[in-house]
Design a protein around this motif. Sequence first.
Motif, PDB file in Angstrom:
ATOM      1  N   HIS A 246       0.811  -1.219   0.000  1.00 50.36           N
ATOM      2  CA  HIS A 246       0.000   0.000   0.000  1.00 50.36           C
ATOM      3  C   HIS A 246       0.845   1.269   0.000  1.00 50.36           C
ATOM      4  O   HIS A 246       0.350   2.335  -0.321  1.00 50.36           O
ATOM      5  CB  HIS A 246      -0.951   0.008   1.194  1.00 50.36           C
ATOM      6  CG  HIS A 246      -2.069  -0.985   1.044  1.00 50.36           C
ATOM      7  ND1 HIS A 246      -2.954  -0.915  -0.004  1.00 50.36           N
ATOM      8  CD2 HIS A 246      -2.416  -2.061   1.777  1.00 50.36           C
ATOM      9  CE1 HIS A 246      -3.812  -1.927   0.116  1.00 50.36           C
ATOM     10  NE2 HIS A 246      -3.497  -2.630   1.176  1.00 50.36           N
TER      11      HIS A 246
ATOM     12  N   HIS B 192       1.327   2.949  -3.666  1.00 52.82           N
ATOM     13  CA  HIS B 192       0.320   3.679  -4.423  1.00 52.82           C
ATOM     14  C   HIS B 192      -0.477   4.609  -3.512  1.00 52.82           C
ATOM     15  O   HIS B 192      -0.340   4.571  -2.288  1.00 52.82           O
ATOM     16  CB  HIS B 192      -0.605   2.695  -5.175  1.00 52.82           C
ATOM     17  CG  HIS B 192      -1.233   1.670  -4.287  1.00 52.82           C
ATOM     18  ND1 HIS B 192      -0.995   0.327  -4.407  1.00 52.82           N
ATOM     19  CD2 HIS B 192      -2.091   1.800  -3.258  1.00 52.82           C
ATOM     20  CE1 HIS B 192      -1.669  -0.318  -3.492  1.00 52.82           C
ATOM     21  NE2 HIS B 192      -2.355   0.546  -2.776  1.00 52.82           N
TER      22      HIS B 192
ATOM     23  N   HIS C 198      -4.159   6.469  -2.102  1.00 50.44           N
ATOM     24  CA  HIS C 198      -5.453   5.974  -1.641  1.00 50.44           C
ATOM     25  C   HIS C 198      -6.520   7.055  -1.706  1.00 50.44           C
ATOM     26  O   HIS C 198      -6.219   8.240  -1.658  1.00 50.44           O
ATOM     27  CB  HIS C 198      -5.333   5.433  -0.214  1.00 50.44           C
ATOM     28  CG  HIS C 198      -4.537   4.179  -0.148  1.00 50.44           C
ATOM     29  ND1 HIS C 198      -3.184   4.173   0.085  1.00 50.44           N
ATOM     30  CD2 HIS C 198      -4.896   2.894  -0.352  1.00 50.44           C
ATOM     31  CE1 HIS C 198      -2.746   2.927   0.040  1.00 50.44           C
ATOM     32  NE2 HIS C 198      -3.756   2.128  -0.230  1.00 50.44           N
TER      33      HIS C 198
ATOM     34  N   CYS D  74      -7.728   1.639  -3.019  1.00 44.66           N
ATOM     35  CA  CYS D  74      -6.372   1.737  -3.542  1.00 44.66           C
ATOM     36  C   CYS D  74      -6.442   2.362  -4.934  1.00 44.66           C
ATOM     37  O   CYS D  74      -7.249   1.941  -5.757  1.00 44.66           O
ATOM     38  CB  CYS D  74      -5.746   0.352  -3.666  1.00 44.66           C
ATOM     39  SG  CYS D  74      -5.556  -0.474  -2.083  1.00 44.66           S
TER      40      CYS D  74
HETATM   41 ZN    ZN Z   1      -3.624   0.349  -1.203  1.00 43.06          ZN
END
Ligand code: ZN
Length: 169
Positions: free
Chosen positions: A100, A103, A105, A116
């Motif tokens: 996570h 990228h 959010h 995401c």
């Molecule tokens: Zn994510």
Amino acid sequence: MTDTSQSPAFQAAEERLRALGARVTQPRLSILACLIDTGVPLTHQAVIDRLPADGAIDRVTVYRVLDWLVEQGMAQKRAGNDRVFRFSLIEHEAARAEVHRQHNHFHCSRCDRTFCLEGQSAPAPQAAPDLPSGFAIEHIELTVNGVCAECGTRTASAPPSSGETTCQN
Ligand SMILES: [Zn+2]
Ligand SMILES: [Zn+2]
């Protein structure tokens, strides 16, 4: 049902219990193997559903073993947006957090879900805030707050559920 006692997850579970110096019991093996094998956070009920249906491990034992795994630092217990506790392996959570970090959010302020934004690169360095002297940036996480498509269509004419702002930190 096939015999799962020889599965890689089962063997990994046994190794981990031995490394911990803990007593290796069938419920501990089965439940830890279940977390190792699944990779996604599981509720008590989801763990029970994945165990052999022979009734050898009762509900109370499942609760007790899951809490024990948390106490031992092997598992993590977290309540989701639905307030139901889910259990997952610590290293699965660490791997997920790492994914996570790659990228951005999007957080919906109405349904409180976080999406995401795959394929989006991390924020550009010029987006970095000014830091106090001596502070160093390791990575920047960007969370865009707004209303998701689903909430946008469903409540287009309704007022927002609350004026609260949520701090993700
Ligand atoms: Zn994510
Ligand atoms: Zn939403």
